[in-house]
Design a protein around this motif. Structure first.
Motif, PDB file in Angstrom:
ATOM      1  N   ARG A  61       0.921  -1.116   0.146  1.00 35.38           N
ATOM      2  CA  ARG A  61       0.006   0.043   0.025  1.00 35.38           C
ATOM      3  C   ARG A  61       0.860   1.264   0.013  1.00 35.38           C
ATOM      4  NH1 ARG A  61      -5.427   1.675   2.462  1.00 35.38           N
ATOM      5  NH2 ARG A  61      -5.683  -0.750   2.965  1.00 35.38           N
ATOM      6  N   ALA A  62       2.079   1.276   0.596  1.00 34.78           N
ATOM      7  CA  ALA A  62       2.797   2.265   0.680  1.00 34.78           C
ATOM      8  C   ALA A  62       3.588   2.406  -0.350  1.00 34.78           C
ATOM      9  CB  ALA A  62       3.970   2.119   1.987  1.00 34.78           C
ATOM     10  N   GLY A  63       3.862   1.318  -1.150  1.00 36.87           N
ATOM     11  CA  GLY A  63       4.677   1.449  -2.680  1.00 36.87           C
ATOM     12  C   GLY A  63       6.146   1.246  -2.109  1.00 36.87           C
ATOM     13  N   VAL A  64       6.429   0.501  -1.096  1.00 41.91           N
ATOM     14  CA  VAL A  64       7.860   0.422  -0.779  1.00 41.91           C
ATOM     15  C   VAL A  64       7.998  -1.210  -0.613  1.00 41.91           C
ATOM     16  CG1 VAL A  64       8.028   2.645   0.258  1.00 41.91           C
ATOM     17  CG2 VAL A  64       7.608   0.662   1.743  1.00 41.91           C
ATOM     18  N   GLY A  65       9.148  -1.528  -0.613  1.00 45.17           N
ATOM     19  CA  GLY A  65       9.482  -3.077  -0.324  1.00 45.17           C
ATOM     20  C   GLY A  65       9.546  -3.236   1.096  1.00 45.17           C
ATOM     21  N   ALA A  66       9.345  -4.195   1.546  1.00 46.23           N
ATOM     22  CA  ALA A  66       9.310  -5.134   2.877  1.00 46.23           C
ATOM     23  C   ALA A  66      10.597  -4.488   3.631  1.00 46.23           C
ATOM     24  CB  ALA A  66       9.099  -6.224   3.254  1.00 46.23           C
ATOM     25  N   GLY A  67      11.592  -4.296   2.989  1.00 43.44           N
ATOM     26  CA  GLY A  67      12.806  -4.182   3.651  1.00 43.44           C
ATOM     27  C   GLY A  67      12.902  -2.721   4.070  1.00 43.44           C
ATOM     28  N   THR A  68      12.473  -1.766   3.386  1.00 41.73           N
ATOM     29  CA  THR A  68      12.144  -0.392   3.666  1.00 41.73           C
ATOM     30  C   THR A  68      11.474  -0.409   4.977  1.00 41.73           C
ATOM     31  OG1 THR A  68      12.336   0.507   1.524  1.00 41.73           O
ATOM     32  CG2 THR A  68      11.414   1.838   3.121  1.00 41.73           C
ATOM     33  N   VAL A  69      10.205  -1.087   5.065  1.00 46.65           N
ATOM     34  CA  VAL A  69       9.632  -0.966   6.273  1.00 46.65           C
ATOM     35  C   VAL A  69      10.073  -1.519   7.608  1.00 46.65           C
ATOM     36  CG1 VAL A  69       7.377  -1.711   7.423  1.00 46.65           C
ATOM     37  CG2 VAL A  69       7.219  -1.511   5.032  1.00 46.65           C
ATOM     38  N   TYR A  70      11.107  -2.638   7.229  1.00 46.01           N
ATOM     39  CA  TYR A  70      11.641  -3.236   8.542  1.00 46.01           C
ATOM     40  C   TYR A  70      12.871  -2.160   8.825  1.00 46.01           C
ATOM     41  CZ  TYR A  70       9.361  -7.650   8.441  1.00 46.01           C
ATOM     42  OH  TYR A  70       8.438  -8.701   8.678  1.00 46.01           O
ATOM     43  N   ARG A  71      13.381  -1.316   8.014  1.00 44.00           N
ATOM     44  CA  ARG A  71      14.535  -0.557   8.397  1.00 44.00           C
ATOM     45  C   ARG A  71      13.927   0.592   9.395  1.00 44.00           C
ATOM     46  NH1 ARG A  71      16.307  -2.651   3.654  1.00 44.00           N
ATOM     47  NH2 ARG A  71      18.575  -3.075   3.586  1.00 44.00           N
ATOM     48  N   HIS A  72      12.704   1.049   9.089  1.00 43.66           N
ATOM     49  CA  HIS A  72      12.146   2.199   9.810  1.00 43.66           C
ATOM     50  C   HIS A  72      11.475   1.434  11.011  1.00 43.66           C
ATOM     51  CE1 HIS A  72      12.759   5.394   7.210  1.00 43.66           C
ATOM     52  NE2 HIS A  72      12.357   4.745   6.052  1.00 43.66           N
ATOM     53  N   PHE A  73      11.108   0.387  10.957  1.00 43.01           N
ATOM     54  CA  PHE A  73      10.087  -0.297  12.103  1.00 43.01           C
ATOM     55  C   PHE A  73      10.637  -1.962  12.290  1.00 43.01           C
ATOM     56  CE2 PHE A  73       7.473   3.145   9.994  1.00 43.01           C
ATOM     57  CZ  PHE A  73       7.567   3.794  10.992  1.00 43.01           C
ATOM     58  N   PRO A  74      11.494  -1.938  12.954  1.00 36.36           N
ATOM     59  CA  PRO A  74      11.991  -3.400  13.311  1.00 36.36           C
ATOM     60  C   PRO A  74      10.906  -4.585  13.339  1.00 36.36           C
ATOM     61  CG  PRO A  74      13.158  -2.021  14.455  1.00 36.36           C
ATOM     62  CD  PRO A  74      12.047  -1.195  14.002  1.00 36.36           C
ATOM     63  N   SER A  75       9.736  -4.111  13.710  1.00 34.78           N
ATOM     64  CA  SER A  75       8.839  -5.421  13.672  1.00 34.78           C
ATOM     65  C   SER A  75       7.474  -4.762  13.402  1.00 34.78           C
ATOM     66  CB  SER A  75       8.784  -5.962  15.126  1.00 34.78           C
ATOM     67  OG  SER A  75       8.204  -5.149  16.165  1.00 34.78           O
ATOM     68  N   LYS A  76       6.350  -5.547  13.235  1.00 36.20           N
ATOM     69  CA  LYS A  76       4.944  -5.004  13.004  1.00 36.20           C
ATOM     70  C   LYS A  76       4.533  -4.450  14.361  1.00 36.20           C
ATOM     71  CE  LYS A  76       1.420  -7.508  12.504  1.00 36.20           C
ATOM     72  NZ  LYS A  76       0.324  -8.577  11.861  1.00 36.20           N
ATOM     73  N   GLU A  77       5.066  -4.998  15.496  1.00 37.33           N
ATOM     74  CA  GLU A  77       4.641  -4.344  16.775  1.00 37.33           C
ATOM     75  C   GLU A  77       5.110  -2.987  16.943  1.00 37.33           C
ATOM     76  OE1 GLU A  77       2.252  -4.619  20.357  1.00 37.33           O
ATOM     77  OE2 GLU A  77       2.076  -5.553  18.467  1.00 37.33           O
ATOM     78  N   ASP A  78       6.162  -2.834  16.369  1.00 38.50           N
ATOM     79  CA  ASP A  78       6.707  -1.340  16.500  1.00 38.50           C
ATOM     80  C   ASP A  78       6.095  -0.400  15.609  1.00 38.50           C
ATOM     81  OD1 ASP A  78       8.928  -1.996  18.163  1.00 38.50           O
ATOM     82  OD2 ASP A  78      10.157  -2.857  16.553  1.00 38.50           O
ATOM     83  N   LEU A  79       5.889  -0.982  14.410  1.00 40.40           N
ATOM     84  CA  LEU A  79       4.874   0.152  13.572  1.00 40.40           C
ATOM     85  C   LEU A  79       3.450   0.241  14.113  1.00 40.40           C
ATOM     86  CD1 LEU A  79       4.475   1.220  10.811  1.00 40.40           C
ATOM     87  CD2 LEU A  79       3.892  -1.045   9.852  1.00 40.40           C
ATOM     88  N   PHE A  80       2.923  -0.690  14.790  1.00 36.37           N
ATOM     89  CA  PHE A  80       1.575  -0.481  15.166  1.00 36.37           C
ATOM     90  C   PHE A  80       1.634   0.513  16.489  1.00 36.37           C
ATOM     91  CE2 PHE A  80      -1.674  -1.683  18.230  1.00 36.37           C
ATOM     92  CZ  PHE A  80      -2.909  -2.034  17.728  1.00 36.37           C
ATOM     93  N   GLU A  81       2.546   0.591  17.221  1.00 31.04           N
ATOM     94  CA  GLU A  81       2.548   1.273  18.297  1.00 31.04           C
ATOM     95  C   GLU A  81       3.032   2.676  17.779  1.00 31.04           C
ATOM     96  OE1 GLU A  81       6.596   1.888  20.521  1.00 31.04           O
ATOM     97  OE2 GLU A  81       6.577  -0.152  20.393  1.00 31.04           O
ATOM     98  N   ALA A  82       3.651   2.860  16.763  1.00 31.05           N
ATOM     99  CA  ALA A  82       4.090   4.168  16.217  1.00 31.05           C
ATOM    100  C   ALA A  82       2.545   4.891  15.549  1.00 31.05           C
ATOM    101  CB  ALA A  82       4.835   4.023  15.239  1.00 31.05           C
ATOM    102  N   VAL A  83       1.678   3.861  15.003  1.00 29.89           N
ATOM    103  CA  VAL A  83       0.534   4.479  14.721  1.00 29.89           C
ATOM    104  C   VAL A  83      -0.477   4.813  15.678  1.00 29.89           C
ATOM    105  CG1 VAL A  83      -1.675   3.810  13.422  1.00 29.89           C
ATOM    106  CG2 VAL A  83       0.697   3.359  12.401  1.00 29.89           C
ATOM    107  N   ILE A  84      -0.407   3.847  16.756  1.00 32.39           N
ATOM    108  CA  ILE A  84      -1.149   4.334  17.999  1.00 32.39           C
ATOM    109  C   ILE A  84      -0.721   5.549  18.734  1.00 32.39           C
ATOM    110  CG2 ILE A  84      -2.256   3.266  20.203  1.00 32.39           C
ATOM    111  CD1 ILE A  84      -3.381   2.052  17.876  1.00 32.39           C
ATOM    112  N   ALA A  85       0.211   5.692  18.920  1.00 30.06           N
ATOM    113  CA  ALA A  85       1.069   6.822  19.559  1.00 30.06           C
ATOM    114  C   ALA A  85       0.517   8.039  18.940  1.00 30.06           C
ATOM    115  CB  ALA A  85       2.469   6.625  19.637  1.00 30.06           C
ATOM    116  N   ASP A  86       0.819   8.289  17.744  1.00 29.47           N
ATOM    117  CA  ASP A  86       0.395   9.275  16.581  1.00 29.47           C
ATOM    118  C   ASP A  86      -1.074   9.547  16.767  1.00 29.47           C
ATOM    119  OD1 ASP A  86       1.074  11.003  14.630  1.00 29.47           O
ATOM    120  OD2 ASP A  86      -0.400   9.845  13.527  1.00 29.47           O
ATOM    121  N   SER A  87      -2.032   8.729  16.913  1.00 31.13           N
ATOM    122  CA  SER A  87      -3.567   8.997  17.050  1.00 31.13           C
ATOM    123  C   SER A  87      -3.693   9.499  18.529  1.00 31.13           C
ATOM    124  CB  SER A  87      -4.107   7.434  16.646  1.00 31.13           C
ATOM    125  OG  SER A  87      -4.070   7.193  15.196  1.00 31.13           O
ATOM    126  N   VAL A  88      -3.113   8.638  19.323  1.00 33.97           N
ATOM    127  CA  VAL A  88      -3.479   9.264  20.997  1.00 33.97           C
ATOM    128  C   VAL A  88      -2.838  10.411  20.988  1.00 33.97           C
ATOM    129  CG1 VAL A  88      -3.106   8.528  23.354  1.00 33.97           C
ATOM    130  CG2 VAL A  88      -3.628   6.635  21.668  1.00 33.97           C
TER     131      VAL A  88
END
Length: 270
Positions: A61-88
């Protein structure tokens, strides 16, 4: 994996330490843009599917490779927490702006309604609000939720001091109500349960009366038991234990009234 990593490196990592990026590699500005795209895609995916959203689908959906996602967010949980923190953090900013409102009651209830409405449309937020067990809340999201609790406490205290909210509730009670209400409102969209929640928090509901005569709130003592339970036939006080032989709450003061009630039901049904 090597191809994925190469794609991720080409997608948006900053320059290597100690020098400018080689020709053809993106700058740090590109990396920031890629991170923003990943967050936007994750926000949409988690809102629709909750924490079960596949990381590969988010990368696509972001138009990037999975490697790019992992470099910014080491795990899916890290990505999830970043999204939640932003919303809260968005809720926190709004709550702080309302802390000096002229009408504390209206500010408090308006804030609750907005939080429940937004969370009910976002499965990720519902999941995050429901995470109460120690150790289950990600670090960043936990920090944002702590700030949310602080802001909610301020809004609650000011509305209670203004006489708009019942005095026997605490911020933790309100957070539990918000979490439950948001979960129940998913798919409904009518806001009926939110209205019921808010009505139950208003100051005129400061004392809750239970059928057994116990009362809570404002320090009022419970009414005497024999002033609460009355026989359905004669109106006399019910026995002290108020329990029938079958273990159900007593409805009559004795056998005579019970028989009268039985005869009345028989005549009515006949």
């Amino acid at each position: 994996m090597a191809r994925e990593a190469a794609h991720g490196a080409a997608e948006g990592e900053g320059p290597p330490p100690g020098g400018p990026p080689p020709d053809g590699l993106p700058s740090r500005a590109d990396a920031r843009r890629n991170r923003a795209r990943v967050l936007a895609a994750a926000r949409a995916s988690f809102a629709a599917e909750g924490g079960m959203a596949p990381l590969g689908a988010i990368a696509e959906r972001a138009g990037v490779g999975a490697g790019t996602v992992y470099r910014h967010f080491p795990s899916k949980e890290d990505l999830f927490e970043a999204v939640i923190a932003d919303s809260v953090e968005g809720f926190v900013a709004e709550g702080r702006a309302l802390a000096a409102a002229v009408d504390p009651g209206a500010a408090f209830f308006g804030f609750l309604e907005r939080v429940v409405r937004e969370a009910s449309l976002n499965r990720a937020l519902c999941e995050a609000f429901a995470r109460e067990a120690p150790g289950r809340i990600p670090d960043a999201a936990a920090g944002a939720r702590h700030e949310f609790g602080d802001v909610l406490s301020v809004l609650l205290r000011r509305s209670q001091e203004a006489g708009a909210v019942r005095a026997d509730v605490e911020a933790a009670d309100v957070q539990a109500l918000v979490a439950g209400c948001a979960a129940m409102e998913q798919g409904r969209g009518a806001g009926v349960l939110t209205a019921v929640m808010c009505d139950g928090l208003r100051a005129e509901q400061a004392v809750t009366k239970f059928r057994n005569g116990m009362g809570e709130g404002d320090g009022e003592a419970a009414a005497p038991r024999d002033e609460i339970g009355r026989c359905e036939m004669c109106g006399d006080p019910l026995p002290g234990d108020r329990t029938s032989r079958a273990g159900r709450p007593a409805r009559f003061c004795g056998a005579a009234c019970r028989q009268k009630a039985h005869r009345r039901r028989t005549r009515t049904s006949g």
